[in-house]
Structures are given as structure tokens and as C-alpha cells.
Design a protein around this motif. Structure first.
Motif, PDB file in Angstrom:
ATOM      1  N   ALA A  36      34.052  38.083  30.284  1.00 33.40           N
ATOM      2  CA  ALA A  36      33.302  38.689  31.386  1.00 33.40           C
ATOM      3  C   ALA A  36      33.997  39.977  31.824  1.00 33.40           C
ATOM      4  CB  ALA A  36      33.225  37.722  32.561  1.00 33.40           C
ATOM      5  N   PRO A  37      33.231  40.955  32.286  1.00 37.61           N
ATOM      6  CA  PRO A  37      33.865  42.176  32.784  1.00 37.61           C
ATOM      7  C   PRO A  37      34.664  41.890  34.055  1.00 37.61           C
ATOM      8  CG  PRO A  37      31.521  42.197  33.247  1.00 37.61           C
ATOM      9  CD  PRO A  37      31.791  40.993  32.385  1.00 37.61           C
ATOM     10  N   ARG A  38      35.678  42.678  34.303  1.00 40.06           N
ATOM     11  CA  ARG A  38      36.536  42.464  35.480  1.00 40.06           C
ATOM     12  C   ARG A  38      35.751  42.697  36.764  1.00 40.06           C
ATOM     13  NH1 ARG A  38      42.073  42.446  37.397  1.00 40.06           N
ATOM     14  NH2 ARG A  38      41.715  42.076  39.598  1.00 40.06           N
ATOM     15  N   TYR A  39      34.950  43.761  36.809  1.00 38.06           N
ATOM     16  CA  TYR A  39      34.193  44.093  38.016  1.00 38.06           C
ATOM     17  C   TYR A  39      32.710  44.163  37.689  1.00 38.06           C
ATOM     18  CZ  TYR A  39      38.723  45.610  39.776  1.00 38.06           C
ATOM     19  OH  TYR A  39      40.025  45.650  40.158  1.00 38.06           O
ATOM     20  N   SER A  40      31.891  43.761  38.633  1.00 35.65           N
ATOM     21  CA  SER A  40      30.460  44.014  38.528  1.00 35.65           C
ATOM     22  C   SER A  40      30.025  44.651  39.846  1.00 35.65           C
ATOM     23  CB  SER A  40      29.675  42.735  38.234  1.00 35.65           C
ATOM     24  OG  SER A  40      29.872  41.776  39.238  1.00 35.65           O
TER      25      SER A  40
END
Length: 100
Positions: A36-40
Motif C-alpha cells: 500500500a502507498p504510505r500516504y493517500s
């Protein structure tokens, strides 16, 4: 003597073939790994919502002209509880010029 050597080689070869096949089939059936990406980031009208998946926190900013004001920080590890409470209710100005 010659037949026992052939039998031993057959057993060793069979074991190697079985090991290779089981490793190949086991690797093929393993589920794919997703990261998963670190930030959304989500821009919802006057609000800017930033999720930090590394710390499991939701940052809620209010969009203003030239700046974004931090309004709340929510600990997402407490999701599912009866009530979610904010960790901070700060009016910290984050100038747009400070963020390249």
C-alpha cells in the motif's frame, strides 16, 4: 553392484525431481504481495484528508486560500470502536509556500 548403483541414482534423482516440483508448485500458489502507498490524499471540497498508512492516522485539514489549517488528527487503529476521538484540535497553519 551395478544395479544397486542405478537404483541409488534413481532414488536420488526422484527425490530431486520431487523437491523441484513441490517448490515450483508452492511458489506458483503463493498469494501475490501488495504494497500500500504510505500516504493517500483526498480533496473533499473545503476539506483535505490525508491518510498516513505508516502510522495509521488520518489528518484533516481545512483548505484556505494560500494555506491549509490542520483541524484534527484521528487514530485509525481505533476504527470500530463506539466513538472515534481526535488526538489534536490544532489550528496550525501550513503555508503552501513551505511545501515544495
Amino acid at each position: 553392484m551395478n544395479s544397486s548403483r542405478g537404483t541409488a541414482l534413481g532414488v536420488v534423482g526422484g527425490c530431486l525431481l520431487g523437491t523441484c516440483l513441490s517448490l515450483a508448485l508452492g511458489a506458483a500458489s503463493a498469494p501475490p504481495v501488495t504494497v500500500a502507498p504510505r500516504y493517500s490524499v483526498q480533496n473533499s471540497g473545503p476539506m483535505l484528508l490525508i491518510t498516513d498508512n505508516g502510522t495509521n492516522k488520518l489528518y484533516i485539514y481545512e483548505n484556505a486560500i494560500g494555506a491549509s489549517l490542520l483541524r484534527n488528527v484521528v487514530d485509525l487503529a481505533k476504527t470500530g470502536e463506539r466513538e472515534l476521538k481526535s488526538e489534536a484540535n490544532a489550528n496550525v497553519a501550513v503555508e503552501a509556500s513551505e511545501n515544495p
